[in-house]
Write a protein that holds these residues in place. Sequence first.
Motif, PDB file in Angstrom:
ATOM      1  N   UNK A 209       0.857  -1.179   0.000  1.00  0.00           N
ATOM      2  CA  UNK A 209       0.000   0.000   0.000  1.00  0.00           C
ATOM      3  C   UNK A 209       0.896   1.233   0.000  1.00  0.00           C
ATOM      4  N   UNK A 210       0.631   2.146  -0.923  1.00  0.00           N
ATOM      5  CA  UNK A 210       1.409   3.386  -1.026  1.00  0.00           C
ATOM      6  C   UNK A 210       0.445   4.562  -0.995  1.00  0.00           C
ATOM      7  N   UNK A 211       0.609   5.416  -0.026  1.00  0.00           N
ATOM      8  CA  UNK A 211      -0.292   6.551   0.141  1.00  0.00           C
ATOM      9  C   UNK A 211      -0.251   7.457  -1.077  1.00  0.00           C
ATOM     10  N   UNK A 212      -1.425   7.926  -1.484  1.00  0.00           N
ATOM     11  CA  UNK A 212      -1.507   8.821  -2.633  1.00  0.00           C
ATOM     12  C   UNK A 212      -0.642  10.062  -2.415  1.00  0.00           C
ATOM     13  N   UNK A 213       0.094  10.424  -3.439  1.00  0.00           N
ATOM     14  CA  UNK A 213       0.950  11.601  -3.378  1.00  0.00           C
ATOM     15  C   UNK A 213       2.368  11.324  -2.921  1.00  0.00           C
ATOM     16  N   UNK A 214       2.630  10.121  -2.429  1.00  0.00           N
ATOM     17  CA  UNK A 214       3.981   9.766  -1.972  1.00  0.00           C
ATOM     18  C   UNK A 214       4.857   9.445  -3.180  1.00  0.00           C
ATOM     19  N   UNK A 215       6.062   9.994  -3.174  1.00  0.00           N
ATOM     20  CA  UNK A 215       7.013   9.723  -4.263  1.00  0.00           C
ATOM     21  C   UNK A 215       7.674   8.371  -4.037  1.00  0.00           C
ATOM     22  N   UNK A 216       7.510   7.481  -5.008  1.00  0.00           N
ATOM     23  CA  UNK A 216       8.103   6.151  -4.931  1.00  0.00           C
ATOM     24  C   UNK A 216       8.799   5.889  -6.265  1.00  0.00           C
ATOM     25  N   UNK A 217      10.093   5.767  -6.209  1.00  0.00           N
ATOM     26  CA  UNK A 217      10.866   5.546  -7.428  1.00  0.00           C
ATOM     27  C   UNK A 217      10.836   4.060  -7.799  1.00  0.00           C
ATOM     28  N   UNK A 218      10.281   3.750  -8.960  1.00  0.00           N
ATOM     29  CA  UNK A 218      10.206   2.348  -9.374  1.00  0.00           C
ATOM     30  C   UNK A 218      11.577   1.866  -9.837  1.00  0.00           C
ATOM     31  N   UNK A 219      11.918   0.643  -9.451  1.00  0.00           N
ATOM     32  CA  UNK A 219      13.190   0.066  -9.905  1.00  0.00           C
ATOM     33  C   UNK A 219      12.949  -1.133 -10.805  1.00  0.00           C
ATOM     34  N   UNK A 220      11.685  -1.332 -11.219  1.00  0.00           N
ATOM     35  CA  UNK A 220      11.354  -2.341 -12.216  1.00  0.00           C
ATOM     36  C   UNK A 220      10.877  -1.656 -13.481  1.00  0.00           C
ATOM     37  N   UNK A 221      11.333  -2.122 -14.621  1.00  0.00           N
ATOM     38  CA  UNK A 221      10.945  -1.552 -15.904  1.00  0.00           C
ATOM     39  C   UNK A 221      10.334  -2.636 -16.776  1.00  0.00           C
ATOM     40  N   UNK A 222       9.445  -2.236 -17.673  1.00  0.00           N
ATOM     41  CA  UNK A 222       8.899  -3.234 -18.589  1.00  0.00           C
ATOM     42  C   UNK A 222       7.423  -3.112 -18.855  1.00  0.00           C
ATOM     43  N   UNK A 223       6.793  -2.039 -18.443  1.00  0.00           N
ATOM     44  CA  UNK A 223       5.372  -1.863 -18.707  1.00  0.00           C
ATOM     45  C   UNK A 223       4.782  -0.822 -17.789  1.00  0.00           C
ATOM     46  N   UNK A 224       3.531  -0.489 -18.033  1.00  0.00           N
ATOM     47  CA  UNK A 224       2.872   0.553 -17.253  1.00  0.00           C
ATOM     48  C   UNK A 224       1.877   0.030 -16.252  1.00  0.00           C
ATOM     49  N   UNK A 225       1.845  -1.292 -16.046  1.00  0.00           N
ATOM     50  CA  UNK A 225       0.867  -1.846 -15.119  1.00  0.00           C
ATOM     51  C   UNK A 225       1.069  -1.309 -13.707  1.00  0.00           C
ATOM     52  N   UNK A 226      -0.026  -1.235 -12.967  1.00  0.00           N
ATOM     53  CA  UNK A 226      -0.029  -0.777 -11.577  1.00  0.00           C
ATOM     54  C   UNK A 226       0.693   0.567 -11.440  1.00  0.00           C
ATOM     55  N   UNK A 227       0.291   1.486 -12.293  1.00  0.00           N
ATOM     56  CA  UNK A 227       0.824   2.854 -12.295  1.00  0.00           C
ATOM     57  C   UNK A 227       2.316   2.896 -12.580  1.00  0.00           C
ATOM     58  N   UNK A 228       2.840   1.831 -13.187  1.00  0.00           N
ATOM     59  CA  UNK A 228       4.250   1.768 -13.490  1.00  0.00           C
ATOM     60  C   UNK A 228       5.116   1.462 -12.289  1.00  0.00           C
TER      61      UNK A 228
END
Length: 377
Positions: A209-228
Amino acid sequence: MIYLDHNATTPMDPEVLEAMRPHFLAGGNAESRHAAGRRARRAWEDARESVARILGADPSEVIFTSGGTEANNLAIFGLARAELGPGHVVSSPIEHPAVAEPVAHLQADGFDVDRPEVDAEGLADARRMAECFGGRTRLATLMLANNETGAIQPVQELAGLAIPRGIPVHTDAVQAVGRIPVHFHALGVSSLAASAHKFHGPVGVGLLLVKRGVRLRSWLLGGGQQQGRRPGTVAVPLAVGLAKALELWHAQAAARSARWASLRDRLESTLISALGPGRVVRNGPGDDARRLPQTLNLGFVGLDGDALLMKLDLAGIAASLGSACSSGASRPSPTLLAMRVPEDRLRSSVRFSLGAATTDADIDEAAARIIESIRTD
């Protein structure tokens, strides 16, 4: 076999398997626009909405992962590295390896890390953790409930001290979700991890669960699913299974909690009565409100924990010395070390953890076998 190791993993509820079965057989990618894809998408969205409702979150805040380890890693690296360059992290010394090792990795990469002491009952001090905050602090982490002692931590208090300063707080709630009520928004944290196989769901799926507005840097690449944030084809059957398991717990949460606490206390009191309070000592909080209802960690003073565990296994009892994710090594428990548990019970402590199907007869028979195993040692 009397299975008393549910904190390691729980057997899947047959109702969960039945809920998952049609989605394993039907096919359909949730991103596809044909009828099969739309059916898969609806099932996945329903699962997300159900999870959000039970855990006090918004559906848009739910990210399905492969389990608690991935969820913790995604949060810790994603939050700590939301800004470029090393920073500072505040954590506790009793975290599960799924948190402790990512934090150690950040430290090796140049982050400063503070790990304030916990007390003798294994409880963190939120104010002591907050005293470590500074201008470079990127993240604070504190588990919601300890996997070894069941100690429930002051996560809400820590969030109240950190969030107003712009410091995100992540909580590993893997041992809490499906055991005690958890409300994401009420906790006030930035992110929260859970795993289905801890509450009679399938192995291989968890959530973040990630609170709306929180900056979370994704470290997985390969598609836009689940908001990237967690790209890749979503595992619809597993998401359905997680949601179903959580629904089954939620429908009987109060009854399960009361029964677990009664059985837990029955096991403890029987062992102490038979073996003596000087030989059997509880590790963890003395206040029942500060510990999980189905977790019991006991030190059998003067015994060797590894040898005792083998005797219990031969007697048909499944228990553990602590975290099942600690490589099977016979090192002393980091949690018990952080609690400064005396040497005479440090290596003799065993964790017993109950599940939905644990019965009075199981507890009575387990107690008898444990007593016999110790008396013949």
